[in-house]
Design a protein around this motif. Structure first.
Motif, PDB file in Angstrom:
ATOM      1  N   GLN A   1      61.900  41.276  41.843  1.00  0.00           N
ATOM      2  CA  GLN A   1      60.506  41.315  41.435  1.00  0.00           C
ATOM      3  C   GLN A   1      59.845  40.001  41.803  1.00  0.00           C
ATOM      4  N   PRO A   2      58.518  40.006  41.895  1.00  0.00           N
ATOM      5  CA  PRO A   2      57.837  38.781  42.328  1.00  0.00           C
ATOM      6  C   PRO A   2      57.803  37.715  41.243  1.00  0.00           C
ATOM      7  N   ARG A   3      57.787  36.463  41.694  1.00  0.00           N
ATOM      8  CA  ARG A   3      57.568  35.316  40.808  1.00  0.00           C
ATOM      9  C   ARG A   3      56.293  34.636  41.256  1.00  0.00           C
ATOM     10  N   LEU A  34      47.233  42.017  45.512  1.00  0.00           N
ATOM     11  CA  LEU A  34      47.378  40.739  44.820  1.00  0.00           C
ATOM     12  C   LEU A  34      46.040  40.397  44.191  1.00  0.00           C
ATOM     13  N   GLY A  35      46.065  39.620  43.136  1.00  0.00           N
ATOM     14  CA  GLY A  35      44.786  39.354  42.508  1.00  0.00           C
ATOM     15  C   GLY A  35      44.783  38.188  41.555  1.00  0.00           C
ATOM     16  N   TRP A  36      43.585  37.870  41.096  1.00  0.00           N
ATOM     17  CA  TRP A  36      43.349  36.845  40.078  1.00  0.00           C
ATOM     18  C   TRP A  36      42.679  37.497  38.876  1.00  0.00           C
ATOM     19  N   PHE A  37      43.145  37.146  37.711  1.00  0.00           N
ATOM     20  CA  PHE A  37      42.582  37.602  36.453  1.00  0.00           C
ATOM     21  C   PHE A  37      42.311  36.386  35.584  1.00  0.00           C
ATOM     22  N   ARG A  38      41.554  36.603  34.518  1.00  0.00           N
ATOM     23  CA  ARG A  38      41.317  35.509  33.584  1.00  0.00           C
ATOM     24  C   ARG A  38      41.216  36.041  32.171  1.00  0.00           C
ATOM     25  N   THR A  94      35.106  29.511  31.730  1.00  0.00           N
ATOM     26  CA  THR A  94      36.226  28.893  31.030  1.00  0.00           C
ATOM     27  C   THR A  94      37.224  29.952  30.590  1.00  0.00           C
ATOM     28  N   ALA A  95      38.482  29.786  30.994  1.00  0.00           N
ATOM     29  CA  ALA A  95      39.511  30.783  30.681  1.00  0.00           C
ATOM     30  C   ALA A  95      40.844  30.296  31.234  1.00  0.00           C
ATOM     31  N   ILE A  96      41.887  31.000  30.855  1.00  0.00           N
ATOM     32  CA  ILE A  96      43.169  30.852  31.539  1.00  0.00           C
ATOM     33  C   ILE A  96      43.153  31.833  32.705  1.00  0.00           C
ATOM     34  N   TYR A  97      43.446  31.329  33.884  1.00  0.00           N
ATOM     35  CA  TYR A  97      43.429  32.152  35.086  1.00  0.00           C
ATOM     36  C   TYR A  97      44.868  32.500  35.477  1.00  0.00           C
ATOM     37  N   TYR A  98      45.065  33.784  35.757  1.00  0.00           N
ATOM     38  CA  TYR A  98      46.388  34.299  36.072  1.00  0.00           C
ATOM     39  C   TYR A  98      46.404  34.895  37.481  1.00  0.00           C
ATOM     40  N   CYS A  99      47.449  34.605  38.194  1.00  0.00           N
ATOM     41  CA  CYS A  99      47.746  35.273  39.448  1.00  0.00           C
ATOM     42  C   CYS A  99      48.527  36.542  39.114  1.00  0.00           C
ATOM     43  N   ALA A 100      48.310  37.595  39.879  1.00  0.00           N
ATOM     44  CA  ALA A 100      48.957  38.859  39.563  1.00  0.00           C
ATOM     45  C   ALA A 100      49.313  39.625  40.820  1.00  0.00           C
ATOM     46  N   ALA A 101      50.340  40.453  40.685  1.00  0.00           N
ATOM     47  CA  ALA A 101      50.747  41.332  41.780  1.00  0.00           C
ATOM     48  C   ALA A 101      50.811  42.767  41.261  1.00  0.00           C
ATOM     49  N   GLN A 102      50.547  43.670  42.165  1.00  0.00           N
ATOM     50  CA  GLN A 102      50.551  45.089  41.820  1.00  0.00           C
ATOM     51  C   GLN A 102      51.940  45.539  41.409  1.00  0.00           C
ATOM     52  N   GLY A 103      51.991  46.370  40.407  1.00  0.00           N
ATOM     53  CA  GLY A 103      53.263  46.918  39.961  1.00  0.00           C
ATOM     54  C   GLY A 103      53.170  47.334  38.508  1.00  0.00           C
ATOM     55  N   TYR A 120      52.626  42.308  37.223  1.00  0.00           N
ATOM     56  CA  TYR A 120      53.392  41.072  37.410  1.00  0.00           C
ATOM     57  C   TYR A 120      52.429  39.898  37.274  1.00  0.00           C
ATOM     58  N   TRP A 121      52.800  38.937  36.440  1.00  0.00           N
ATOM     59  CA  TRP A 121      51.885  37.857  36.087  1.00  0.00           C
ATOM     60  C   TRP A 121      52.537  36.488  36.224  1.00  0.00           C
ATOM     61  N   GLY A 122      51.703  35.506  36.571  1.00  0.00           N
ATOM     62  CA  GLY A 122      52.130  34.126  36.491  1.00  0.00           C
ATOM     63  C   GLY A 122      51.951  33.620  35.069  1.00  0.00           C
ATOM     64  N   GLN A 123      52.221  32.345  34.877  1.00  0.00           N
ATOM     65  CA  GLN A 123      52.123  31.762  33.546  1.00  0.00           C
ATOM     66  C   GLN A 123      50.699  31.365  33.200  1.00  0.00           C
ATOM     67  N   GLY A 124      49.826  31.290  34.190  1.00  0.00           N
ATOM     68  CA  GLY A 124      48.427  30.961  33.955  1.00  0.00           C
ATOM     69  C   GLY A 124      48.125  29.491  34.121  1.00  0.00           C
ATOM     70  N   THR A 125      46.868  29.206  34.457  1.00  0.00           N
ATOM     71  CA  THR A 125      46.389  27.833  34.569  1.00  0.00           C
ATOM     72  C   THR A 125      44.999  27.769  33.932  1.00  0.00           C
TER      73      THR A 125
END
Length: 131
Positions: A1-3, A34-38, A94-103, A120-125
């Motif tokens: 799975q993606p990291r 692939l995408g960005w969420f907040r 203003t938010a925590i921004y997350y990188c994401a992948a389809q799945g 699939y989510w990153g830890q956020g920034t």
């Protein structure tokens, strides 16, 4: 799975810019979006921008109305990193921004955006924009 690992967050004044990066490793299919969420404090996580290699928006980024014209998603050729260039930032960004992948991994938060389900989510920034 993606990291997925995000970087580039910080504190800025309204009107300034920031560039977020997401380093990706592990398996990501060539057809995966692939995408960005907040997620702002007290609010649900929401889609910001996504890019999909196939479909009606073939490789054309799709943006939430709230960021159109200010944010730009880009991707490197090897699909090892995606970026979010954010211009003319506003306090409401203003938010925590997350990188994401389809799945749709079992037990993960799933959000539909731009026609794909992201699980699939990153830890956020954290991005903080002051007025």
């Amino acid at each position: 799975q993606p990291r997925l690992v995000e970087s580039g967050g910080g504190s800025v004044q309204a009107g300034e810019s920031l560039r977020l990066a997401c380093e990706m490793s592990g398996y990501i299919g060539d057809t995966d979006c692939l995408g960005w969420f907040r997620q702002a404090a007290g609010k649900r996580r929401e889609g910001v921008a996504t890019i999909c290699p196939r479909g009606r928006n073939h490789n054309t980024p799709y943006y939430a109305d709230s960021v159109k014209g200010r944010f730009t998603l880009s991707e490197d050729k090897n699909r090892n990193q995606i970026y979010l260039q954010m211009e003319s930032l506003k306090p409401e960004d203003t938010a925590i921004y997350y990188c994401a992948a389809q799945g749709t991994p079992h037990g993960s938060l799933l959000i539909q955006f731009g026609g794909a389900y992201f699980g699939y989510w990153g830890q956020g920034t954290l991005v903080t924009v002051s007025s």
